[in-house]
Write a protein that holds these residues in place. Structure first.
Motif, short mmCIF file in Angstrom:
data_model
loop_
_atom_site.label_atom_id
_atom_site.label_comp_id
_atom_site.label_asym_id
_atom_site.label_seq_id
_atom_site.Cartn_x
_atom_site.Cartn_y
_atom_site.Cartn_z
N ASP A 1 0.91 -1.10 -0.01
CA ASP A 1 0.06 0.05 0.00
C ASP A 1 0.90 1.24 -0.06
N THR B 1 1.18 13.70 -6.26
CA THR B 1 1.85 14.32 -7.24
C THR B 1 3.09 14.92 -6.96
N LYS C 1 -10.38 8.91 -7.22
CA LYS C 1 -10.52 9.46 -5.57
C LYS C 1 -12.09 10.02 -5.58
C1 6R9 Z 1 -0.34 8.80 -5.84
C2 6R9 Z 1 -1.40 9.83 -5.54
C3 6R9 Z 1 -2.39 12.37 -3.45
C4 6R9 Z 1 -3.32 12.07 -2.22
C5 6R9 Z 1 -2.45 11.95 -1.02
C6 6R9 Z 1 -3.56 11.01 -0.10
C7 6R9 Z 1 -4.12 10.08 -1.32
C8 6R9 Z 1 -2.39 8.50 -2.41
C9 6R9 Z 1 -2.62 6.88 -0.79
C10 6R9 Z 1 -3.48 7.84 -0.35
C11 6R9 Z 1 -3.79 6.77 1.57
C12 6R9 Z 1 -2.36 5.78 0.00
N1 6R9 Z 1 -3.13 8.75 -1.25
N2 6R9 Z 1 -2.06 7.30 -2.21
N3 6R9 Z 1 -4.00 7.93 0.79
N4 6R9 Z 1 -3.10 5.77 1.11
N5 6R9 Z 1 -1.66 4.72 -0.40
O1 6R9 Z 1 -2.49 9.38 -5.63
O2 6R9 Z 1 -1.36 11.14 -5.98
O3 6R9 Z 1 -3.52 12.00 -7.09
O4 6R9 Z 1 -1.55 13.75 -6.29
O5 6R9 Z 1 -3.05 12.54 -4.67
O6 6R9 Z 1 -4.10 10.90 -2.47
O7 6R9 Z 1 -4.74 11.84 0.41
O8 6R9 Z 1 -2.33 13.04 -0.56
P1 6R9 Z 1 -2.40 12.53 -6.14
#
Ligand code: 6R9
Length: 657
Positions: free
Chosen positions: A418, A423, A622
Motif C-alpha cells: 500500500d 503528485t 479518488k
Molecule cells: C499518488 C497519488 C495524493 C493524495 C494523498 C492522499 C491520497 C495516495 C494513498 C493515499 C492513503 C495511500 N493517497 N495514496 N491515501 N493511502 N496509499 O495518488 O497522487 O493524485 O496527487 O493524490 O492521494 O490523500 O495526499 P495524487
C-alpha cells in the motif's frame, strides 16, 4: 486539532513475508541501515547505480534556498536515454518494453529497440516543428503507445511535457495550455472507451477556439494528431498535422544530449479542492532516481522475468512515475491498456493478466472495491497464478478491500504494498518493502529508506504511539516538487507555511501512528469531520462500512448539524450479490448505522446512510467528498469539471431526494 483525531481502528491481522519471497527479494534490510547512517550518501549511491549520468554529479543536495531543492545539481543526464538507449546498448534491445492492449482487442508488443527508434523519430519531429529545450508541450492522448513515445520524445530534447487526462473538458485543457504556454499539443482523433470512440481532437479544437474577450489567440503553434479512433475530425490547415504523416518523413537517428540534473522534465496539474489547478513542476535527476529506486524495490522488480502492469492513466502522476519513468528506467517489461476495466465485460483486467502473465500488478482501491461489488466469480474464472505481488495507490485501502485483494486476486499468498505518495512527492514515500515488512491490511506502514516522514500535532510535535495527527515530511527527498509553475509563492503557502519554523512539508493528510510507530492514513485533512467536538476521519468510518457484508464501497462526509456541529452522512454502494438482501433502504440504513456505532463507537454513527449506485470520483479514482457534502447539506453541487463522469452527481442528488 490534529492530536484529537480519534484513533479508532483495530485491525489485528498480520502477514509476514513467506520464506520463499524473502529468499528472492530485491530489498534487503541493510537498505534501511545505510539510509539511516547517511541519507545523502544513500541517495547518491542509488542515483549513480540506477542511472546513467553523462556527467557524474559531485554534489548530492543543495538545500541553501528551501523549499526549492537541488539534487545532484552539477550532474548531467538525458532522461530518455536512461529509459531507452542504454538498455539497447546493454544488449536488451529485444526485450519487450510495452505490451499494449487496445480496448477493442487489438494489441502491439514493442521492444526496447523499437521504442528507442520511435522516440528518436518523434524527437526529430518535435525539433522540426520548432520545439526547443525548455518549451512546453501539452499531451492529450488516450493510453496508446504514442502517449509514451510522446512523453519520452519531449524529455529527450529537454522540452517539458504537461499531460492532460484525455477526456478533460475543453475548458480545463485550455486553462492548462494557457498556464504553461504550451507551443504544441499532441492529441489523437479519439480513443476507445466503453466500447466506443471517445473523441479528443474536437475538444482540442474547442479549447483553442475559446475566446475570453481578448480574441482566441493561444501559445499553440501546432496540433499533432495521432490516428487512433478513426473518427472524423476537422482540420485547421497549417496548424494541424497527422502524426503518422510527419513521422514518416523524419530520420530515426538521434543522439540524446545530456541536460543538467535540475532541468525541468514535466508539469502536472493537480486540481486541489479549490482555486485554479496547480502546475506541479518536476525536474530530471532527482525525480528519475527516486522513480527508479522505488519502482525496483517496492515492486521487487526482477526486470528479466517479471511482467509489470500499472493500470494508471498517464494523465495521473502514477502514470508518469510508474508507467513511464520508473519501469522504463529499470528496463522492465510492462503492460499498458487503453480502455476501461468492464469493456467488453467485467473480467477484462483479469483476461489481460492471464494473457500476458502479469506478475506485478498496481491498481487503485476504487477499482478493487468495484470488483468486490461485482463478486469473486469473475476473477476466479481466470488464471491469475502468474501474479506474485500486488500494489495499491490513491486512497487508503480499507482492510476488507485489502483482504479481498489478497485472497481473491493474490490467491491468499502475494504481498500487497500500500503505497502512499502524491503528485508533489513525485514517487512513493511510505510503503512496506516486500520480503521485509510484515504486512498490516489498511496501513501504508513505514517510510522508505532515505525518506523522513512523521505524524505531528498542529504545533509540529511528533505524536506518540497510537496517536493521530498530520503527516509531514521532515527532510528533502530527491523526487520532491521543485515548485508550482509560475507561482513560487503558492508553493510556499500551500505546503511549507504550516510548519515554517520546523521546515516540514505539509502533505494535507491526516494519519496516525500505531503501537509499532507504523503509519495509517486517515484521509485529507479538509475532509475530517467534527462531531460534538470529536474529530473523525473519513477513512475509518468508510472502512467500518466496507467491513459489513452488504457494502462494496462507502463515502462519508460531515454535514452541518444543529446539535452536533457536524453529523456523519454516508453514501454506500451495495454488493451485487447482496442486492436481494437490501431491498429496503431504511433497513439497510439502520443496519449500517448500527454497525458503525458498534465497530467504532456511537459518536461515529452516521445520521443518514444513503444507498447509491455510484460515487463521484476523479479520473484517478479518488472520491470527491466535497460534492457529496454539497448534496448532504442540500446545496447546489459545486465544480464538477474534474469528475470522471459528470452525470453521476445528478443521479446521486436524485437518489438522496
Ligand atoms: C499518488 C497519488 C495524493 C493524495 C494523498 C492522499 C491520497 C495516495 C494513498 C493515499 C492513503 C495511500 N493517497 N495514496 N491515501 N493511502 N496509499 O495518488 O497522487 O493524485 O496527487 O493524490 O492521494 O490523500 O495526499 P495524487
Amino acid at each position: 486539532m490534529a492530536d484529537t483525531i480519534d484513533n479508532l481502528l483495530h485491525e489485528a491481522r498480520r502477514f509476514p513475508p513467506s520464506d520463499e519471497f524473502r529468499a528472492n527479494a530485491i530489498a534487503t534490510p541493510d537498505l534501511y541501515d545505510a539510509a539511516r547512517t547517511d541519507r545523502l550518501a544513500f541517495w547518491a549511491k542509488q542515483s549513480s547505480s540506477l542511472l546513467h549520468w553523462s556527467k557524474p554529479f559531485t554534489q548530492t543536495l543543495d538545500w541553501s534556498n528551501p523549499p526549492f531543492a537541488k539534487w545532484f545539481a552539477d550532474g548531467e543526464l538525458n532522461v530518455a536515454y536512461n529509459c531507452l538507449d542504454r538498455h539497447v546498448l546493454a544488449g536488451n534491445g529485444d526485450r519487450v518494453a510495452l505490451h499494449w492492449e487496445g480496448e477493442p482487442g487489438d494489441s502491439r508488443s514493442i521492444t526496447y529497440a523499437e521504442l528507442t527508434d520511435e522516440v528518436k523519430k518523434a524527437a526529430n519531429l518535435l525539433t522540426a516543428l520548432g520545439v526547443e529545450s525548455g518549451d512546453r508541450v501539452a499531451i492529450y492522448l488516450p493510453m496508446i503507445p504514442e502517449a509514451i513515445v510522446a512523453m519520452l520524445a519531449v524529455a529527450r530534447i529537454g522540452a517539458v511535457h504537461s499531460v492532460v487526462f484525455g477526456g478533460f473538458s475543453a475548458e480545463s485543457l485550455r486553462a492548462r495550455i494557457d498556464d504553461a504556454e504550451a507551443k504544441l499539443v499532441i492529441t489523437a482523433d479519439g480513443g476507445w472507451r466503453k466500447g466506443k470512440v471517445a473523441p479528443l481532437k474536437p475538444a482540442v479544437d474547442e479549447a483553442l477556439a475559446i475566446d475570453h474577450g481578448d480574441g482566441p489567440a493561444t501559445s499553440v503553434e501546432h496540433v499533432l494528431v495521432v490516428r487512433r479512433g478513426g473518427n472524423d475530425v476537422e482540420w485547421t490547415t497549417g496548424r494541424d498535422l497527422w502524426w503518422h504523416e510527419e513521422i514518416a518523413q523524419v530520420s530515426d537517428e538521434h543522439t540524446a544530449k545530456p541536460f543538467p540534473a535540475e532541468h525541468p522534465l514535466f508539469i502536472l496539474y493537480t486540481s486541489g479542492t479549490t482555486g485554479k489547478p496547480k502546475g506541479i513542476l518536476h525536474t530530471s535527476g532527482g525525480y528519475l532516481t527516486q522513480a527508479a529506486f522505488t519502482h525496483k524495490y517496492v515492486f521487487d522488480l526482477h526486470a528479466d522475468t517479471d511482467v509489470y502492469w500499472s493500470t494508471a492513466d498517464i494523465g495521473w502522476i502514477t502514470g508518469h512515475t510508474y508507467v513511464v519513468y520508473g519501469p522504463l528506467a529499470n528496463g522492465a517489461t510492462e503492460v499498458i491498456y487503453e480502455g476501461t476495466p468492464e469493456t467488453p465485460g467485467p473480467g477484462r483486467w483479469w483476461d489481460i493478466i492471464e494473457k500476458y502473465k502479469v506478475s506485478l500488478f498496481y491498481a487503485a482501491p476504487t477499482a478493487i472495491r468495484g470488483f468486490m461489488k461485482q463478486g469473486r466469480q469473475i476473477p476466479q474464472a481466470r488464471d491469475l497464478t502468474s501474479l506474485r505481488l500486488l500494489g495499491s495507490v490513491g486512497e487508503p485501502i480499507n482492510p476488507e478491500a485489502w483482504i479481498w485483494y489478497r485472497e481473491i486476486i493474490g490467491r491468499d499468498a502475494t504481498p500487497i504494498v500500500d503505497t502512499w505518495w502524491q503528485t508533489e512527492t513525485g514517487a512513493i514515500m511510505v510503503s512496506a518493502l516486500p520480503g521485509i515488512t510484515t504486512l498490516k491490511p489498511g496501513s501504508a506502514q513505514v517510510p522508505l529508506p532515505g525518506v523522513s516522514v512523521d505524524i505531528v500535532t498542529d504545533a509540529g510535535e511528533s505524536v506518540g504511539p497510537d496517536e493521530g495527527g498530520l503527516l509531514v515530511i521532515t527532510e528533502p527527498w530527491p523526487s520532491m516538487a521543485r515548485g508550482i509553475w509560475g507561482d513560487p509563492d503558492r508553493f510556499i503557502s500551500t505546503y511549507w507555511e504550516q510548519f515554517a519554523d520546523k521546515g516540514f512539508y505539509f502533505a494535507g493528510d491526516g494519519a496516525r501512528k500505531d503501537k509499532d510507530g507504523e503509519i495509517w492514513l486517515l484521509g485529507r485533512v479538509d475532509d475530517v469531520m467534527n462531531v460534538s467536538g470529536h474529530r473523525l476521519s473519513t477513512a475509518e468510518i468508510e472502512s467500518a462500512l466496507v467491513s459489513h457484508p452488504l457494502t462494496a464501497e462507502a463515502a462519508v462526509v460531515g454535514a452541518s448539524d444543529e446539535t452536533t456541529g457536524q453529523a456523519v452522512v454516508a453514501f454506500v454502494i451495495i454488493k451485487d450479490s447482496q442486492r436481494a438482501n437490501a431491498t429496503s433502504p431504511d433497513d439497510v440504513a439502520l443496519e449500517l448505522r448500527n454497525h458503525v456505532a458498534q465497530q467504532i463507537g456511537p459518536i461515529a454513527r452516521p445520521r443518514q446512510v444513503y444507498v447509491v449506485n455510484e460515487l463521484p470520483k476523479t479520473r484517478s479514482g479518488k472520491i470527491m467528498r466535497r460534492l457529496l457534502r454539497d448534496v448532504a447539506e442540500g446545496r447546489e453541487v459545486g465544480d464538477t469539471t474534474t469528475l470522471a463522469d459528470t452525470a453521476v452527481m445528478q443521479v446521486i442528488a436524485t437518489a438522496v431526494k
